[in-house]
Write a protein that holds these residues in place. Structure first.
Motif, PDB file in Angstrom:
ATOM      1  N   ARG A  66       0.770  -1.234   0.000  1.00  8.95           N
ATOM      2  CA  ARG A  66       0.000   0.000   0.000  1.00  8.95           C
ATOM      3  C   ARG A  66       0.802   1.286   0.000  1.00  8.95           C
ATOM      4  N   GLU A 110      -4.989  -7.413   5.778  1.00  8.39           N
ATOM      5  CA  GLU A 110      -5.149  -5.970   5.908  1.00  8.39           C
ATOM      6  C   GLU A 110      -5.685  -5.558   7.273  1.00  8.39           C
ATOM      7  N   HIS A 141       0.574  -5.752   3.789  1.00  5.64           N
ATOM      8  CA  HIS A 141      -0.778  -6.097   4.199  1.00  5.64           C
ATOM      9  C   HIS A 141      -1.636  -6.471   3.013  1.00  5.64           C
TER      10      HIS A 141
END
Length: 391
Positions: A66, A110, A141
RNA sequence: GGUCCCAUCGUCUAGUGGCCUAGGACUCCAGCUUCUCAAGCUGGCUACGCGGGUUCGAAUCCCGCUGGGACUGCCA
């Protein structure tokens, strides 16, 4: 931990949940309010150990998937690190274990992203106080797997046990392949990918950011293509848990073959295997497709029997003719095919219709492996016997 | 409520400013093939959440909105 305490990273707290709740009122900052932070409490029978989150600033999680995610310290409460019982909690235990094991990458769902800054803070504190400086691991994640309601897959409510899929006859390689397709995709347009290629091509950086729905339909399809690509020998080998559980190292939970084990004939199965290999998507479908070979008599599905034989004069006539013809005819698939076709024509039935009662009499079902090949394997005598039984 | 994440066909995804009248796969539908059921082949339906920007040009960049999700335990 003592060092952490001495240096002020940790402190004892004797607040109960109710007290914390009461103090909070309509306050919008979440979690614990830090009431005991400066009370310098000594360890007592009901004191938990909390982490003193730095007052200002923020912690950035450098997530491989991310990118950088920033968490302001203002929203990270002084979380409990060890219970009053002394038991160390997940956040700390996790960090300590990871340090001991020199973990380089933390790859998880996540849902763990929000508590990652806490772990980083703990990690840094440990680096500063323990005398052992270890690099903070890379975090990644993964997107969540969700059900049809788009909620995180739950152990309780959703079928997530891999053993269950294995028992149903999903091939491990197909399962791994499918899982890899969730949130990631191979470079080409081919989705079927073997493990070694997967290992070579997979990059955490390429994993998608959004949750994925676990679509059994697609898994099933993929599994079917994997089964069809097995060599005949491999297929037979891997069918063993379902056809001969007593002689295989593993078999599905509480599984029993539909036939008495002593009736199983490996040589015979070897001949039928190719017939079923291309028409199943799950290894677990095998028994129902070949059971009639190993049962003393043809299994009987009453609905099918009533529909195709019992209520049809023509069907019975066809079967009677077949008994006669079969007695003398050459016993090979081609001849049998022609025989059934001509007997059918005699009664103004095409092959499609004529094969139905025969199939039902022999296999007990309306669907199954190719009929004429099956008859060859079943043998003339048994074929005729089963037809007569049906009449 | 707060914090964070996310947003392309029904589903999984490709797509990193022009190659996109958006590609593939699964599902679904139709047809072909056919001894049943499959498989296979051919064709079809269906998507860039909305609104503003930036730009000659936006699915792609920025902002807002909306929507979804995760987390918010003396659980892990």
């Amino acid at each position: 931990m003592a060092e952490l305490l001495d240096r002020g990273y940790l402190y004892f707290c004797d607040c109960t949940g109710d007290q914390v709740q009461a103090r909070k009122g309509d306050n919008k900052t979440p979690g614990y309010d830090g009431f005991c932070r400066d009370r310098a409490l000594a360890q007592g029978p009901r004191t938990a150990l909390r982490f003193a989150t730095p007052v200002g600033g923020s912690t950035v999680v450098h997530d491989l998937i991310r990118g950088d995610v920033e968490f302001s310290h203002g929203v990270i409460d002084d979380f409990v690190v060890a219970k009053s019982s002394g038991a160390v909690l997940y956040a700390l235990a996790n960090v300590v274990d990871d340090r001991n094991d020199r973990i380089s990458h933390v790859i998880r769902g996540e849902e763990h992203l929000p508590n990652t800054p806490k772990q980083i803070l703990l990690w840094e504190a440990l680096n500063l106080t323990s005398g052992l400086v270890t690099p903070i691991p890379h975090y990644a994640h993964l997107p969540l797997l969700v059900n049809e309601q788009r909620k995180k897959l739950s152990k309780r409510k959703d079928p997530v046990a891999t053993e269950m899929y294995r028992d149903q006859g999903y091939l491990p390689e197909a399962f791994v392949n499918y899982l890899a397709l969730l949130g990631w995709s191979p470079s080409g347009e081919e989705e079927k990918i073997d493990v070694s290629t997967l290992i070579r091509e997979f990059r955490l950086e390429d994993v998608s950011h959004s949750p994925a729905f676990f679509d059994v339909k697609k898994l099933l399809h993929l599994n079917g293509t994997y089964i069809r690509e097995l060599s005949p020998e491999a297929f037979i080998e891997r069918a063993q848990p379902w056809v001969s559980p007593s002689t295989s190292a593993w078999s599905p939970q509480e599984y029993q073959t539909p036939w008495p084990v002593e009736n199983f004939d490996p040589e015979l199965f070897g001949r039928v295997a190719p017939l079923v290999q291309e028409r199943i998507a799950l290894m677990g479908e095998i028994p129902a497709m070949v059971d009639f070979f190993f049962l003393a008599d043809a299994p009987r599905d009453d609905d099918a029997f009533t529909k195709t034989i019992a209520t049809s004069e023509v069907a019975q006539a066809v079967l009677r003719d077949l008994v006669e013809e079969f007695a003398a005819v050459n016993w090979d698939a081609e001849t049998l095919h022609a025989t059934v076709m001509s007997v059918g024509e005699r009664h103004e039935w095409n092959l499609r219709k004529a094969q139905a009662p025969l199939r039902c009499a022999l296999t007990g079902r309306l669907v199954g492996p190719p009929l004429f090949e099956s008859l060859v394997i079943l043998g003339r005598e048994e074929t005729i016997r089963r037809i007569e039984m049906a009449l």
